[in-house]
Scaffold this motif. Structure first.
Motif: not given
Length: 870
Positions: A635-653
C-alpha cells in the motif's frame, strides 16, 4: 622308489621357492599404468644373494576393507617380503593392520596427514604446507579464497588454516558438496565477491574441469592468481588456459623434460604408440604416484641386499600368531638409508618421515609450463623469476613522488574514522570509499598524499555577499588542499570555479521513504484471481453453453424419449429444458454434477467441452487464489515524484532535502517542470520544518516520520542496505556524477582521469563500491532486489486457449446434431412413405416451438433405437 621321487620333488620345490623373493602389491584403482610401473620396478632389481625377484599383484575394489584383508593375507601366505599398499583410505588402513600384525613391511605412496607404522614415501604434508605458506608470502596473498574438493583436501589444508589465519582474511569454500560435477555455483559466488587470489586443492580427476568452469564464469583472466597444491598439475592438458594471462603457480617433483623421465615415459606407455619415435612426448603423463611406486620398490630391493645371505623368507599363516623375524629390521633399514630416485633424494628423519626433499616451482605461461624456482629442505624457497608491479603510466604531468593534500569530510561511506583499540595516526585514521579510491590512484600514479578533514561537511557553494566559495571547493581554490573527494557532485557552477576529474560514480536523485505496508483486502478480494474481462467472458460462456445445450437437445432426436418405455404412449418427452440446462451447467461449474445426463452424441460433446472448460478454469482460479492469499499487496501512497506532489497535502506527507545541496539546486533550476517548481516552493516555504543540515537527519526523519527525503541514489542505496524499513521510490529524476575537485587548469587532471578510467575498466571501482555499500559497516543487512509480492490476475491472454477449445467443440456439436437430425428424418421418410422435405419442415417447425416439451408420436409404435415414426 615312489617315495624317493616324491622326496626329491619336494626338495626341488622347496629349493625353487627359496630362490625367489616376492614383493606383493595391492591395487584398488583401475589404472594399468600403475601396475606396469610396479612390474618395471621389479625388473630393475638385480638378483639378491642369488635369489630372483618376483612381483605378485592383487586387485581389489576401492574402499572394500574385507577384500583388501583377504588380498594381504594371500600375499603374506605366498611368501611376500613386503607389500605395496592400496590408495583408498579404508583399504590402506586394513592392509596396514594386517602387515603390522605379521611384521611385514608396508610400502605406502599415499598422501597421509600423519603417517604411522608404514614406510611412507610421500613427502610429509606438514612440510608441503610450509611451502604453500612461503608461496603465499612470496606472491603477497593477504586475502584469498581456499577452494577444496572433499574432506581429505580439508585435512591437508588444516595446517595452512592454523598457521596462516592470523592477520589474514581467508574464505574457505567446497567446490561441490553434492558431488555432481557442477562447480559453477561456488565459482559464481566467489566471482560475485570480487575475490582474485585462490588456493585450489583438488585431485587431477577434476582439476581440469574446475579450471574450465572457472574460465566460463570469468575467473580465469589476467586479474586472478592461483596457487595449485596438486603435485601432478603439470600432467594435465592446459592448452586452453595458456593465453588467458592468468597467474597460475604450481609445484612438481617430476620434470618431464629430463632424460630419465622421458625414458620412463617411453617405457610405461610403450604399448600405447604405433610409432615409438615420438614416445618421449608421453613423459608429461608420468605422475607422482607412478614415480613413487618405482622408487619405493627399487629402494626396498636395494635394502634387501643388506640382510644376511641366508635370511629366511616368511612362511606365515594369517590365522596364526606368528610374525616375520626380519620385518622390523627391514623397515628400520629402509628408513635409515638414502636413495636417489625419480622423485629426488629419498631419506627419512628420526621419526621415519620423508621431510627432507626438493621440488620445483612452476608457472603456466603462453609457451606452456616453465620453471620459476625451487624449494629444498636446506635452502628453503628460491624464486629466480620475480614479476615486479606494473610501472605507473607515462602521461603528461607525471605524479611520481609528488605529495598532495587531500580534503574530505566524514560522510558515510566516502570518509569515516577507523575504529581501533590502539591510537592511529596520519592517513591510517580514516577509511571509506573515497579513502580507498585515493589509495588506488596513488598506487597507479606513484604520488603521496595526506588527508585533512572538513569538519562542517560543506561541499561548497558560491557566497554572493563575499564573492567567494565556501566549503571544500573554497579550500581547493585557496590552496589549502590540492584535491577534494567525497560525495561531491559535478555541477556547471562548481566546474566554473574548479576542475573535476572524470566521474568515478554515476547517480541521480530519488526519494527515500518508508517501505509500504500490506494493503487491507478488498470486499471482493475473492474475485482478484481473474481480471474483469475474464469474469465477463466466463459469464458469457456459461449462458452460451446453457443455451447451446438447450437448442441441441431439442434438435437431437435421441433426446426425445418415451417416459414409460414399457407402455405405449402418444408423446415423447425431453429432459433438456432451458432451466435444466442451466442447472446442469451450474452443477458442472461447481464440480458437484447433477441428475441430468445428456443422451445424444452432440449434447454429450457439448457437456464434455463444458466439463473440460470448467476443469481448467476452476484449477486456474484455485491456483491463483492461493497465490493472492499468500502474497502481500503493498500500500504505497505514491509511486513517483508526480504522485507525491498530488497526494502530499491530502495524506499529510512532508518532503524535503539537504539545505544548500545539489539536490535543492536541481529543483531550483528545473524551471520547465511544474511539479519540480512546486516542490522547490514547498521546501522554501517550510524550510525550518522539512529541510535538514545533514543527510543523516533526513534519513532519520524518513524512518520515523511520514516524510519523503530527496537524496542521491547512491546514498539511498547505502541506507537501504542498513535500514530495512526504508526503500527507494520512483526512478531517478536526473543523471549526474561525483568527481575529484582540483584547482583550475591543474596539470595532473588528465593523469587522474585516465587512472580513474583504468580502475573502472579493471573492476576496482565496482569492487570498492561493493565493499563499502554491501560488506562493511553493517552492509548487506537488508536484502535488495526483492521480487514483487503482489499477485497478478489472470487475463484473457492466459486462458484464451481453453475458450477457443470450448467454442470449437460447441461448433462441432452443432454440425453433428444437424447430421443426426437429417439421418433420422431420412429413415423416417422411408418408413412412413412421406417426402423427406415435408418431414424435415415438420421437425423444424416443432423445434422452434421452444415452449413445447412434449413431442407427439406419429407412428403406432416406436421404431428400434428409440425413433418414432409419424
Amino acid at each position: 622308489m615312489l617315495l624317493l621321487v616324491i622326496t626329491i620333488s619336494l626338495y626341488f620345490h622347496k629349493f625353487s621357492q627359496a630362490e625367489t623373493l616376492k614383493i606383493g602389491a595391492i591395487f584398488d584403482t583401475d589404472d594399468p599404468i600403475k601396475e606396469r610401473a610396479f612390474h618395471h620396478a621389479i625388473h630393475q632389481i638385480e638378483p639378491i644373494h642369488g635369489r630372483t625377484i618376483e612381483g605378485l599383484v592383487k586387485n581389489v575394489p576401492p574402499n572394500d576393507p574385507f577384500e583388501a584383508m583377504l588380498a594381504a593375507c594371500h600375499l603374506i601366505e605366498s611368501g611376500a617380503v613386503a607389500i605395496l599398499g592400496p590408495t583408498t583410505h579404508e583399504n590402506a588402513h586394513m592392509v596396514q593392520t594386517v602387515c603390522d600384525n605379521k611384521d611385514i613391511p608396508l610400502l605406502d605412496v599415499r598422501s597421509v596427514a600423519h603417517p604411522q607404522n608404514s614406510i611412507n614415501f610421500y613427502p610429509l604434508q606438514q612440510i608441503l604446507t610450509q611451502i604453500y605458506i612461503k608461496l603465499l608470502e612470496a606472491w603477497n596473498f593477504e586475502n584469498f579464497v581456499i577452494l577444496y574438493e572433499n574432506d581429505d583436501s580439508l585435512i591437508r589444508l588444516a595446517e595452512l588454516l592454523k598457521f596462516y589465519g592470523n592477520g589474514h582474511r581467508m574464505v574457505v569454500r567446497q567446490l561441490d558438496k553434492y558431488q555432481n560435477g557442477n562447480y559453477r555455483p561456488t565459482l559464481k559466488e566467489v566471482w560475485r565477491s570480487g575475490a582474485t587470489h585462490f588456493v585450489l586443492d583438488c585431485s587431477t580427476d577434476i582439476l581440469e574441469e574446475v579450471l574450465h568452469q572457472a574460465q566460463q564464469v570469468g575467473l580465469v583472466t589476467n586479474k586472478q592468481f592461483y596457487i595449485i597444491t596438486n603435485l601432478d598439475f603439470h600432467t594435465l592438458d592446459l592448452t586452453s588456459f595458456q593465453y588467458s594471462e592468468t597467474n597460475i603457480t604450481g609445484m612438481r617433483f617430476i620434470d618431464p623434460d629430463s632424460d630419465e623421465i622421458q625414458n620412463l615415459g617411453l617405457t610405461l606407455y610403450r604399448n600405447d604408440f604405433t610409432n615409438t619415435e615420438f614416445g618421449f612426448i608421453e613423459a608429461w603423463k608420468v605422475n607422482l604416484e607412478m614415480a613413487l611406486i618405482i622408487d619405493a620398490v627399487t629402494m626396498f630391493g636395494e635394502v634387501l641386499n643388506r640382510l644376511p645371505k641366508d635370511f629366511a623368507i616368511p612362511s606365515i599363516d594369517c590365522a596364526s600368531d606368528k610374525a616375520w623375524t626380519y620385518g622390523t629390521t627391514l623397515t628400520n633399514l629402509v628408513k635409515s638409508v638414502k636413495y636417489p630416485g625419480y622423485t629426488g633424494l629419498i631419506q627419512f628423519d628420526n621419526f621415519g618421515l620423508r621431510s627432507a626433499f626438493g621440488l620445483e616451482i612452476i608457472e603456466l605461461k603462453e609457451g606452456g609450463i616453465i620453471k620459476i624456482g625451487n624449494w629444498n629442505y636446506s635452502d628453503g624457497l628460491n624464486i629466480n623469476r620475480v614479476y615486479p608491479p606494473d610501472p605507473p603510466p607515462l602521461v603528461e604531468g607525471s605524479l611520481v613522488n609528488r605529495t598532495f593534500i587531500v580534503i574530505t569530510c566524514l560522510t558515510e561511506p566516502y570518509g569515516m574514522r577507523r575504529d581501533s583499540e590502539v591510537p592511529l595516526y596520519g592517513n591510517e585514521r580514516y577509511e571509506g570509499f573515497g579513502i580507498d579510491l585515493i589509495a588506488e590512484l596513488s598506487k597507479k600514479l606513484g604520488f603521496n598524499y595526506t588527508f585533512i578533514i572538513r569538519e562542517d561537511k560543506k561541499n561548497g557553494e558560491f557566497d554572493e555577499s563575499s564573492g567567494e566559495w565556501t566549503g571544500m571547493i573554497g579550500d581547493v581554490i585557496s590552496g589549502k588542499a590540492d584535491l577534494a573527494i567525497t560525495d561531491l557532485t559535478i555541477t556547471s557552477e562548481r566546474e566554473s570555479a574548479v576542475d573535476f576529474s572524470t566521474t568515478f560514480m554515476s547517480l541521480g536523485i530519488s526519494i527515500l521513504y518508508q517501505k509500504p505496508k500490506k494493503a487491507l483486502p478488498s470486499f471482493f478480494s475473492f474475485a482478484d484471481p481473474f481480471s474483469l474481462t475474464v469474469w465477463k467472458l466466463l459469464a458469457a460462456a456459461f449462458f452460451g453453453a446453457s443455451i447451446a445445450l438447450f437448442i441441441l437437445g431439442r434438435i437431437s432426436p435421441s433426446e426425445w424419449q418415451n417416459p414409460y418405455p414399457c407402455v405405449e404412449d402418444e408423446f415423447l418427452v425431453n429432459q433438456l429444458s432451458l432451466r435444466n440446462c442451466v442447472w446442469f451447467m451450474v452443477g458442472s461449474l461447481m464440480q458437484q454434477g447433477s441428475e441430468i445426463a445428456p443422451i445424444a452424441f452432440s449434447t454429450r460433446m457439448v457437456a464434455g467441452m463444458w466439463w473440460f472448460f470448467t476443469l481448467i478454469m476452476v484449477s486456474s482460479y484455485t491456483a491463483n487464489l492461493a497465490a493472492f492469499l499468500t502474497t502481500e499487496s503493498p500500500d504505497l501512497p505514491f509511486k513517483d515524484v508526480f504522485e507525491l506532489v498530488q497526494v502530499a497535502e491530502k495524506k499529510g506527507i512532508k518532503f524535503g532535502a539537504k539545505i544548500n545541496g545539489s539536490t535543492e539546486k536541481f529543483f531550483l533550476d528545473s524551471k520547465h517542470v511544474d511539479e519540480y517548481q512546486q516542490i522547490y516552493k514547498y521546501m522554501k516555504n517550510h524550510e525550518d520544518e522539512v529541510m535538514v543540515n545533514d543527510n543523516k537527519d533526513g534519513v532519520h526523519k524518513a524512518e520515523h516520520e511520514d516524510y519523503a527525503f530527496f537524496m542521491e541514489t547512491t546514498s539511498i542505496e547505502y541506507e537501504t542496505q542498513r535500514r530495512c524499513g526504508l526503500t527507494s521510490v520512483g526512478h531517478s529524476l536526473d543523471e549526474k556524477g561525483y568527481g575529484i575537485a582540483m584547482r583550475k587548469n591543474s596539470s595532473y587532471r588528465m593523469a587522474l582521469s585516465t587512472a580513474i578510467l583504468k580502475l573502472q575498466e579493471e573492476g576496482v571501482l565496482a569492487k570498492l563500491k561493493r565493499k563499502w555499500w554491501e560488506e562493511q559497516r553493517g552492509g548487506g543487512l537488508c536484502p535488495q532486489g526483492e521480487k514483487s509480492t503482489e499477485g497478478t490476475p489472470l487475463n484473457l491472454k492466459n486462458v484464451e486457449g481453453v475458450f477457443c477449445v470450448t467454442i470449437i467443440g460447441t461448433v462441432l456439436s452443432c454440425v453433428l446434431v444437424f447430421v443426426e437430425m437429417a439421418v433420422h428424418t431420412f429413415k423416417k421418410s422411408l418408413r412412413v412413405k412421406k417426402p423427406f422435405k415435408v418431414l424435415l419442415m415438420d421437425e423444424m417447425r416443432f423445434y422452434f416451438r421452444t415452449s413445447a416439451m412434449l413431442k407427439p408420436v406419429t407412428a403406432p409404435k416406436p421404431e428400434p433405437y428409440g425413433f418414432i415414426t409419424s
